[in-house]
Motif scaffolding. Structure first.
Motif, PDB file in Angstrom:
ATOM      1  N   ALA A  92     -12.610  33.783  -6.695  1.00 14.79           N
ATOM      2  CA  ALA A  92     -13.258  35.006  -7.178  1.00 14.79           C
ATOM      3  C   ALA A  92     -13.562  35.985  -6.056  1.00 14.79           C
ATOM      4  O   ALA A  92     -13.644  37.202  -6.289  1.00 14.79           O
ATOM      5  CB  ALA A  92     -14.548  34.647  -7.928  1.00 14.79           C
ATOM      6  N   THR A  93     -13.727  35.483  -4.826  1.00 13.25           N
ATOM      7  CA  THR A  93     -14.047  36.384  -3.713  1.00 13.25           C
ATOM      8  C   THR A  93     -12.790  36.959  -3.054  1.00 13.25           C
ATOM      9  O   THR A  93     -12.898  37.853  -2.224  1.00 13.25           O
ATOM     10  CB  THR A  93     -14.863  35.635  -2.634  1.00 13.25           C
ATOM     11  N   TRP A  94     -11.609  36.450  -3.403  1.00  8.66           N
ATOM     12  CA  TRP A  94     -10.397  36.871  -2.724  1.00  8.66           C
ATOM     13  C   TRP A  94     -10.059  38.359  -2.871  1.00  8.66           C
ATOM     14  O   TRP A  94      -9.597  38.973  -1.909  1.00  8.66           O
ATOM     15  CB  TRP A  94      -9.210  36.018  -3.186  1.00  8.66           C
ATOM     16  N   GLU A 298     -18.242  35.235   2.383  1.00  7.77           N
ATOM     17  CA  GLU A 298     -17.473  34.148   2.982  1.00  7.77           C
ATOM     18  C   GLU A 298     -17.859  33.975   4.452  1.00  7.77           C
ATOM     19  O   GLU A 298     -18.302  34.920   5.099  1.00  7.77           O
ATOM     20  CB  GLU A 298     -15.971  34.439   2.886  1.00  7.77           C
ATOM     21  N   PRO A 299     -17.670  32.775   5.018  1.00  5.99           N
ATOM     22  CA  PRO A 299     -17.957  32.571   6.444  1.00  5.99           C
ATOM     23  C   PRO A 299     -17.062  33.453   7.324  1.00  5.99           C
ATOM     24  O   PRO A 299     -15.877  33.646   7.025  1.00  5.99           O
ATOM     25  CB  PRO A 299     -17.650  31.086   6.660  1.00  5.99           C
ATOM     26  N   LEU A 300     -17.621  33.954   8.421  1.00  7.30           N
ATOM     27  CA  LEU A 300     -16.874  34.836   9.307  1.00  7.30           C
ATOM     28  C   LEU A 300     -15.655  34.141   9.895  1.00  7.30           C
ATOM     29  O   LEU A 300     -14.572  34.735   9.980  1.00  7.30           O
ATOM     30  CB  LEU A 300     -17.788  35.329  10.437  1.00  7.30           C
ATOM     31  N   ALA A 301     -15.797  32.883  10.305  1.00 10.91           N
ATOM     32  CA  ALA A 301     -14.678  32.166  10.914  1.00 10.91           C
ATOM     33  C   ALA A 301     -13.503  32.065   9.951  1.00 10.91           C
ATOM     34  O   ALA A 301     -12.338  32.230  10.331  1.00 10.91           O
ATOM     35  CB  ALA A 301     -15.127  30.775  11.356  1.00 10.91           C
ATOM     36  N   LYS A 302     -13.789  31.789   8.711  1.00 16.38           N
ATOM     37  CA  LYS A 302     -12.739  31.661   7.693  1.00 16.38           C
ATOM     38  C   LYS A 302     -12.002  32.975   7.489  1.00 16.38           C
ATOM     39  O   LYS A 302     -10.761  33.016   7.435  1.00 16.38           O
ATOM     40  CB  LYS A 302     -13.395  31.194   6.387  1.00 16.38           C
ATOM     41  N   VAL A 303     -12.733  34.077   7.403  1.00 17.35           N
ATOM     42  CA  VAL A 303     -12.105  35.386   7.200  1.00 17.35           C
ATOM     43  C   VAL A 303     -11.334  35.810   8.448  1.00 17.35           C
ATOM     44  O   VAL A 303     -10.246  36.388   8.355  1.00 17.35           O
ATOM     45  CB  VAL A 303     -13.160  36.439   6.814  1.00 17.35           C
ATOM     46  N   LEU A 304     -11.871  35.506   9.620  1.00 17.67           N
ATOM     47  CA  LEU A 304     -11.190  35.893  10.860  1.00 17.67           C
ATOM     48  C   LEU A 304      -9.825  35.229  10.977  1.00 17.67           C
ATOM     49  O   LEU A 304      -8.841  35.877  11.340  1.00 17.67           O
ATOM     50  CB  LEU A 304     -12.054  35.536  12.070  1.00 17.67           C
ATOM     51  N   VAL A 305      -9.737  33.932  10.679  1.00 17.46           N
ATOM     52  CA  VAL A 305      -8.449  33.243  10.753  1.00 17.46           C
ATOM     53  C   VAL A 305      -7.464  33.840   9.744  1.00 17.46           C
ATOM     54  O   VAL A 305      -6.263  33.869   9.982  1.00 17.46           O
ATOM     55  CB  VAL A 305      -8.622  31.732  10.531  1.00 17.46           C
TER      56      VAL A 305
END
Length: 375
Positions: A92-94, A298-305
């Motif tokens: 849902a956040t994608w 969402e977590p920053l690390a997840k979005v950054l990758v």
């Protein structure tokens, strides 16, 4: 990387087998060293660093093509095992993070183009294709036919992949993400039946995706097929650690060997230019990933990758081994890949006109090996 290569018997010399063995031995030693000192993604990053050093010293390191295919199938199959019903709830956040990614790509490209052209002194064509954060196969074909210096484009893309795989795990630690260690933490398959079913599903998914010419089909197809059966609860667990370690070592060796044949003069000329471009791209990716993480929760690390300008397969595997959501990362890199593959030919035609014969280099720098990872 054509999946049907598994069914071919190309002719190899004893020297080929010797250097493939040496490559894997070096990569295994590097991976063991990095994993032994507790570095995140140690088997992958250690194998890459040691193999790249050997390549830059002139060793003809490399990984046989069929071995690469098998590696992508194994990794894709195991990454799909990280997909659970709870993972699917996060879809849902994608749309939010996808929208931010869509805005970040042109900003990143413009910033890198300005640097390469105005500061580094690259011609505009080479700067344009060197700034593309993905769709490498399309980029290289268009760069050559547009008269760009493909040596610069190839080197900048190779350096980008090397730096991201080698340094991204440590950088994420600085952002507060605590990686799982050298291997993923999700459980291993509980029995041989589950093991063989997982392998069979992965092979089938890879084969179908390659037949459909899906981007990154060997790995992404295996991951999607495995993800469907694991998300539905039909199979549980990832592949055993020994297979994963071997796969990480092969992947690192393959990425590091991309620097084979790179001459010292080429390295001096292009290294600082490419490193500067990569730094700018990462700064832009970090800024937009912070925005995407804030808007989506969402977590920053997840979005950054998911936003960094790395190859589809490499960044998805990196997410998997660091305990992030590989489906999320793969979806974002795939969206960028498809968008760039469709738009770059159109934009290049508008700005640079119809295809022309490649221009001869203006200096005597030896050409680079243009064998590149899929993106």
């Amino acid at each position: 990387m054509p999946f049907p290569l598994l069914f071919k018997r190309p002719g190899y010399s004893p020297r080929d087998f010797l250097w493939w063995g040496v490559t894997l031995a070096l990569a295994s030693a590097g991976g063991a060293l990095f994993a032994g000192v507790g570095m995140p993604a140690g088997w992958l990053s250690g194998a890459l660093v040691v193999t790249a050093i050997a390549a830059l010293f002139g060793a003809p390191v490399g990984v046989e093509s069929n071995v690469r295919v098998v590696t992508y199938v194994l990794l894709g199959t195991s990454m799909g095992s990280a997909i659970t019903p709870e993972t699917l709830d996060g879809i849902a956040t994608w749309p939010v993070t996808m929208a931010v990614l869509l805005i970040s790509v042109p900003v990143m490209m413009v910033a890198v183009i300005v640097y390469l052209e105005k500061v580094a002194g690259w011609d505009r064509r080479s700067a344009f294709f060197g700034a593309a954060p993905g769709a490498l196969s399309t980029v290289l074909i268009m760069a050559e036919s547009s008269g760009a210096d493909t040596r610069r484009v190839v080197f900048s893309q190779s350096l980008r992949l090397f730096v991201l795989v080698a340094l991204l795990p440590a950088a994420l630690g600085g952002l507060g993400h605590q990686p799982a260690g050298t291997l993923p933490i999700n459980p291993v398959v509980p029995d041989w039946t589950s093991f063989f079913l997982s392998i069979g599903v992965g092979v089938l998914g890879a084969f179908l995706a390659e037949k459909a010419r899906f981007p990154g089909g060997t790995m992404v197809g295996a991951m999607l097929a495995s993800g469907v059966v694991h998300g539905a609860g039909l199979i549980e667990g990832r592949l055993p650690d020994l297979l994963l370690i071997g796969s990480f070592v092969v992947l690192g060796a393959n990425s590091g060997s991309r620097f084979a044949g790179t001459k010292a003069d080429t390295l001096r000329r292009f290294f600082l230019d490419s490193l500067g471009a990569l730094t700018i791209a990462i700064i832009v990716a970090l800024a937009f990933s912070a925005l995407g993480a804030w808007l989506s929760g969402e977590p920053l690390a997840k979005v950054l990758v998911a936003y960094v300008p790395g190859a589809l397969e490499a960044m998805t595997i990196m997410a998997f081994v660091l305990g992030l959501d590989p489906a999320f990362v793969a979806a974002h890199h795939l969206a960028r890949f498809v968008g760039l593959a469709l738009l770059i030919p159109v934009i290049a035609r508008l700005f640079f006109g119809p295809p022309v014969a490649p221009v001869a280099p203006k200096d005597d720098t030896p050409p680079l090996d243009e064998t590149e990872p899929k993106d």
